[in-house]
Design a protein around this motif. Structure first.
Motif, PDB file in Angstrom:
ATOM      1  N   GLY A  36       0.800  -1.215   0.000  1.00  0.00           N
ATOM      2  CA  GLY A  36       0.000   0.000   0.000  1.00  0.00           C
ATOM      3  C   GLY A  36       0.835   1.268   0.000  1.00  0.00           C
ATOM      4  O   GLY A  36       0.540   2.222  -0.718  1.00  0.00           O
ATOM      5  N   GLY A  37       1.897   1.309   0.823  1.00  0.00           N
ATOM      6  CA  GLY A  37       2.730   2.497   0.920  1.00  0.00           C
ATOM      7  C   GLY A  37       3.589   2.430   2.158  1.00  0.00           C
ATOM      8  O   GLY A  37       3.629   1.416   2.863  1.00  0.00           O
ATOM      9  N   ASN A  38       4.301   3.511   2.449  1.00  0.00           N
ATOM     10  CA  ASN A  38       5.135   3.560   3.644  1.00  0.00           C
ATOM     11  C   ASN A  38       4.305   3.608   4.923  1.00  0.00           C
ATOM     12  O   ASN A  38       4.750   3.155   5.969  1.00  0.00           O
ATOM     13  CB  ASN A  38       6.061   4.776   3.597  1.00  0.00           C
ATOM     14  CG  ASN A  38       7.319   4.508   2.786  1.00  0.00           C
ATOM     15  OD1 ASN A  38       8.029   3.541   3.023  1.00  0.00           O
ATOM     16  ND2 ASN A  38       7.579   5.350   1.800  1.00  0.00           N
ATOM     17  N   ASN A  39       3.119   4.184   4.844  1.00  0.00           N
ATOM     18  CA  ASN A  39       2.257   4.303   6.019  1.00  0.00           C
ATOM     19  C   ASN A  39       0.813   4.061   5.617  1.00  0.00           C
ATOM     20  O   ASN A  39       0.489   3.938   4.424  1.00  0.00           O
ATOM     21  CB  ASN A  39       2.429   5.676   6.674  1.00  0.00           C
ATOM     22  CG  ASN A  39       2.192   6.816   5.689  1.00  0.00           C
ATOM     23  OD1 ASN A  39       1.122   6.949   5.117  1.00  0.00           O
ATOM     24  ND2 ASN A  39       3.228   7.637   5.476  1.00  0.00           N
ATOM     25  N   PHE A  40      -0.052   3.995   6.614  1.00  0.00           N
ATOM     26  CA  PHE A  40      -1.445   3.654   6.322  1.00  0.00           C
ATOM     27  C   PHE A  40      -2.147   4.735   5.522  1.00  0.00           C
ATOM     28  O   PHE A  40      -2.955   4.432   4.636  1.00  0.00           O
ATOM     29  CB  PHE A  40      -2.211   3.367   7.611  1.00  0.00           C
ATOM     30  CG  PHE A  40      -3.644   2.993   7.360  1.00  0.00           C
ATOM     31  CD1 PHE A  40      -3.952   1.860   6.623  1.00  0.00           C
ATOM     32  CD2 PHE A  40      -4.679   3.782   7.825  1.00  0.00           C
ATOM     33  CE1 PHE A  40      -5.272   1.517   6.354  1.00  0.00           C
ATOM     34  CE2 PHE A  40      -6.001   3.438   7.572  1.00  0.00           C
ATOM     35  CZ  PHE A  40      -6.294   2.304   6.829  1.00  0.00           C
ATOM     36  N   ASN A  41      -1.844   5.987   5.810  1.00  0.00           N
ATOM     37  CA  ASN A  41      -2.504   7.071   5.077  1.00  0.00           C
ATOM     38  C   ASN A  41      -2.220   6.981   3.579  1.00  0.00           C
ATOM     39  O   ASN A  41      -3.097   7.260   2.755  1.00  0.00           O
ATOM     40  CB  ASN A  41      -2.061   8.429   5.627  1.00  0.00           C
ATOM     41  CG  ASN A  41      -2.660   8.705   7.004  1.00  0.00           C
ATOM     42  OD1 ASN A  41      -3.652   8.097   7.389  1.00  0.00           O
ATOM     43  ND2 ASN A  41      -2.047   9.615   7.741  1.00  0.00           N
ATOM     44  N   GLU A  42      -0.980   6.586   3.214  1.00  0.00           N
ATOM     45  CA  GLU A  42      -0.656   6.400   1.795  1.00  0.00           C
ATOM     46  C   GLU A  42      -1.460   5.260   1.183  1.00  0.00           C
ATOM     47  O   GLU A  42      -1.721   5.249  -0.025  1.00  0.00           O
ATOM     48  CB  GLU A  42       0.838   6.109   1.625  1.00  0.00           C
ATOM     49  CG  GLU A  42       1.748   7.301   1.823  1.00  0.00           C
ATOM     50  CD  GLU A  42       3.206   6.958   1.542  1.00  0.00           C
ATOM     51  OE1 GLU A  42       3.486   5.807   1.140  1.00  0.00           O
ATOM     52  OE2 GLU A  42       4.061   7.841   1.736  1.00  0.00           O
ATOM     53  N   SER A  43      -1.836   4.291   2.014  1.00  0.00           N
ATOM     54  CA  SER A  43      -2.538   3.097   1.524  1.00  0.00           C
ATOM     55  C   SER A  43      -4.028   3.331   1.324  1.00  0.00           C
ATOM     56  O   SER A  43      -4.690   2.548   0.632  1.00  0.00           O
ATOM     57  CB  SER A  43      -2.331   1.947   2.519  1.00  0.00           C
ATOM     58  OG  SER A  43      -0.963   1.727   2.766  1.00  0.00           O
ATOM     59  N   LEU A  44      -4.552   4.397   1.924  1.00  0.00           N
ATOM     60  CA  LEU A  44      -5.998   4.623   1.885  1.00  0.00           C
ATOM     61  C   LEU A  44      -6.545   4.723   0.465  1.00  0.00           C
ATOM     62  O   LEU A  44      -7.628   4.215   0.175  1.00  0.00           O
ATOM     63  CB  LEU A  44      -6.358   5.895   2.664  1.00  0.00           C
ATOM     64  CG  LEU A  44      -6.518   5.747   4.169  1.00  0.00           C
ATOM     65  CD1 LEU A  44      -6.642   7.111   4.825  1.00  0.00           C
ATOM     66  CD2 LEU A  44      -7.720   4.877   4.502  1.00  0.00           C
ATOM     67  N   VAL A  45      -5.800   5.367  -0.416  1.00  0.00           N
ATOM     68  CA  VAL A  45      -6.293   5.544  -1.780  1.00  0.00           C
ATOM     69  C   VAL A  45      -6.519   4.202  -2.458  1.00  0.00           C
ATOM     70  O   VAL A  45      -7.505   4.016  -3.200  1.00  0.00           O
ATOM     71  CB  VAL A  45      -5.314   6.425  -2.601  1.00  0.00           C
ATOM     72  CG1 VAL A  45      -3.943   5.771  -2.723  1.00  0.00           C
ATOM     73  CG2 VAL A  45      -5.885   6.719  -3.976  1.00  0.00           C
ATOM     74  N   TYR A  46      -5.662   3.228  -2.184  1.00  0.00           N
ATOM     75  CA  TYR A  46      -5.784   1.906  -2.805  1.00  0.00           C
ATOM     76  C   TYR A  46      -6.929   1.113  -2.168  1.00  0.00           C
ATOM     77  O   TYR A  46      -7.642   0.371  -2.858  1.00  0.00           O
ATOM     78  CB  TYR A  46      -4.468   1.145  -2.686  1.00  0.00           C
ATOM     79  CG  TYR A  46      -3.298   1.935  -3.228  1.00  0.00           C
ATOM     80  CD1 TYR A  46      -3.218   2.254  -4.589  1.00  0.00           C
ATOM     81  CD2 TYR A  46      -2.285   2.384  -2.389  1.00  0.00           C
ATOM     82  CE1 TYR A  46      -2.168   2.992  -5.089  1.00  0.00           C
ATOM     83  CE2 TYR A  46      -1.219   3.126  -2.886  1.00  0.00           C
ATOM     84  CZ  TYR A  46      -1.170   3.432  -4.235  1.00  0.00           C
ATOM     85  OH  TYR A  46      -0.119   4.173  -4.731  1.00  0.00           O
ATOM     86  N   ILE A  47      -7.105   1.273  -0.868  1.00  0.00           N
ATOM     87  CA  ILE A  47      -8.208   0.589  -0.176  1.00  0.00           C
ATOM     88  C   ILE A  47      -9.549   1.121  -0.669  1.00  0.00           C
ATOM     89  O   ILE A  47     -10.496   0.354  -0.890  1.00  0.00           O
ATOM     90  CB  ILE A  47      -8.056   0.753   1.340  1.00  0.00           C
ATOM     91  CG1 ILE A  47      -6.791   0.034   1.824  1.00  0.00           C
ATOM     92  CG2 ILE A  47      -9.288   0.216   2.073  1.00  0.00           C
ATOM     93  CD1 ILE A  47      -6.421   0.352   3.251  1.00  0.00           C
ATOM     94  N   LYS A  48      -9.624   2.425  -0.854  1.00  0.00           N
ATOM     95  CA  LYS A  48     -10.876   3.009  -1.352  1.00  0.00           C
ATOM     96  C   LYS A  48     -11.192   2.512  -2.757  1.00  0.00           C
ATOM     97  O   LYS A  48     -12.360   2.280  -3.102  1.00  0.00           O
ATOM     98  CB  LYS A  48     -10.782   4.534  -1.307  1.00  0.00           C
ATOM     99  CG  LYS A  48     -10.813   5.100   0.110  1.00  0.00           C
ATOM    100  CD  LYS A  48     -10.650   6.614   0.132  1.00  0.00           C
ATOM    101  CE  LYS A  48     -10.701   7.135   1.566  1.00  0.00           C
ATOM    102  NZ  LYS A  48     -10.527   8.612   1.632  1.00  0.00           N
ATOM    103  N   LYS A  49     -10.159   2.311  -3.572  1.00  0.00           N
ATOM    104  CA  LYS A  49     -10.384   1.764  -4.915  1.00  0.00           C
ATOM    105  C   LYS A  49     -10.913   0.338  -4.836  1.00  0.00           C
ATOM    106  O   LYS A  49     -11.810  -0.048  -5.599  1.00  0.00           O
ATOM    107  CB  LYS A  49      -9.083   1.801  -5.723  1.00  0.00           C
ATOM    108  CG  LYS A  49      -8.687   3.191  -6.195  1.00  0.00           C
ATOM    109  CD  LYS A  49      -7.396   3.148  -7.000  1.00  0.00           C
ATOM    110  CE  LYS A  49      -6.991   4.546  -7.472  1.00  0.00           C
ATOM    111  NZ  LYS A  49      -5.704   4.523  -8.233  1.00  0.00           N
ATOM    112  N   LEU A  50     -10.370  -0.452  -3.902  1.00  0.00           N
ATOM    113  CA  LEU A  50     -10.869  -1.814  -3.710  1.00  0.00           C
ATOM    114  C   LEU A  50     -12.331  -1.788  -3.281  1.00  0.00           C
ATOM    115  O   LEU A  50     -13.155  -2.569  -3.789  1.00  0.00           O
ATOM    116  CB  LEU A  50     -10.030  -2.539  -2.662  1.00  0.00           C
ATOM    117  CG  LEU A  50      -8.593  -2.900  -3.049  1.00  0.00           C
ATOM    118  CD1 LEU A  50      -7.828  -3.413  -1.829  1.00  0.00           C
ATOM    119  CD2 LEU A  50      -8.570  -3.953  -4.152  1.00  0.00           C
ATOM    120  N   ASN A  51     -12.667  -0.904  -2.359  1.00  0.00           N
ATOM    121  CA  ASN A  51     -14.057  -0.774  -1.912  1.00  0.00           C
ATOM    122  C   ASN A  51     -14.966  -0.415  -3.081  1.00  0.00           C
ATOM    123  O   ASN A  51     -16.077  -0.946  -3.208  1.00  0.00           O
ATOM    124  CB  ASN A  51     -14.174   0.291  -0.825  1.00  0.00           C
ATOM    125  CG  ASN A  51     -13.608  -0.132   0.520  1.00  0.00           C
ATOM    126  OD1 ASN A  51     -13.539   0.670   1.452  1.00  0.00           O
ATOM    127  ND2 ASN A  51     -13.186  -1.382   0.657  1.00  0.00           N
TER     128      ASN A  51
END
Length: 305
Positions: A36-51
């Motif tokens: 996802g990224g270095n931290n969770f905030n960076e990963s949010l964009v990918y999680i939202k795309k999965l959703n």
């Protein structure tokens, strides 16, 4: 050949020099593809795309075998922050974690303190926390901690590994707790004294665990990229009139994307494991070791635009 490939990648996963080099390189070539990224905030964009594609996620801050109480507490704070961010951002995601990241190898009291704080937050926001399974030497301690917290909290689950001889009896022992379990084949190098050395035996045991857990009526996560296992679970559910709401398929971020989307289209629940953090190298090598096909899946995922 498969055994040689597995041993090779497991050897690489424990190579400290390669791990340090990977951290120095950064995760640029796997961010958004395998990580996802270095931290969770960076990963949010990918999680939202999965959703948006009809899939849910489970996220994991990579890193294990912590040797400092201070770092273990920092890891616990990271999990708490992640849970609170999931709730605040209203994304459909859960959290996975490892006991060694919370201090299992340091002090079990420390682990329990960290888990209590994490699960208090998880209960508040109704977000599931899955205790990942590590190597066999830590299996019993991990299950003991899970059982202890399952009696107090509803939003906690764990993992059973099919390559261990003990796993079927573990499943029977956990059944009275009505657990949500993730079933996997296993990704650590173990002695033939504790684990099936042959892939065919692991596959057969995996089917046994899937069948037992699904027929028990407990919620089941079937974590696999193996088309034969996916087909087996689907047919088992059909033959026994098990509703799709009782189980989900789990796959790794960046692997089998088309299969994930096809399962969603067919009405199945799909959860994608999205790891993040700079300690990605060991995770990546173990995924390649799990089965040779993952090498092709990973290459395809890393080269996608």
């Amino acid at each position: 050949m498969e055994l040689v490939t597995r041993d090779f990648f497991l050897f690489l996963s424990k190579n400290n020099v390669m791990n340090r080099m990977a951290k120095n390189w950064g995760i640029g070539f796997v961010r958004g593809k395998m990580i996802g990224g270095n931290n969770f905030n960076e990963s949010l964009v990918y999680i939202k795309k999965l959703n948006d594609q009809g899939m849910t996620a489970t996220v994991d801050h990579l890193g294990e075998f912590v040797g400092s109480s201070e770092v273990a507490r920092e890891r616990a704070e990271e999990v708490i922050h992640t849970i609170e961010t999931i709730a605040r951002e209203n994304v459909n995601a859960q959290v996975s974690l490892k006991m060694t990241s919370l201090g299992l190898d340091i002090d079990e009291k420390l682990v329990r303190e960290n888990m209590t704080r994490i699960l208090e937050t998880a209960e508040k926001h109704q977000i599931m926390v899955t205790i990942d399974m590590e190597d066999e030497a830590r299996c019993q301690k991990t299950l003991d901690i899970f059982k202890e917290f399952r009696l107090r909290y509803s939003n906690v689950s764990t993992v059973i590994q099919a390559y261990l001889y003990r796993s079927e009896s573990d499943l029977d022992e956990l059944n009275p707790l009505r657990p949500f379990l993730r079933l996997v084949k296993g990704a650590y190098k173990e002695s033939p004294k504790v684990a099936f050395p042959d892939k065919s035996d692991v596959d057969q045991n995996y089917k046994t665990l899937i069948r037992k857990q699904l027929l028990s009526g407990n919620y089941t996560a079937i974590a696999t990229h193996d088309d034969h296992m996916i087909a087996y679970a689907k047919q088992l559910a059909k033959d026994n009139q098990i509703p799709a709401s009782q189980f989900e398929f789990q796959m790794l971020y960046g692997m089998r994307n088309a299969t994930q989307q096809a399962l969603v289209k067919d009405g199945y629940n799909v959860r994608v494991y999205v790891p993040y953090g700079d300690d990605w190298y060991g995770y990546f090598m173990r995924r390649l070791a799990e089965r040779p096909a993952n090498i092709a899946f990973a290459f395809k995922g890393m080269t996608k635009k």
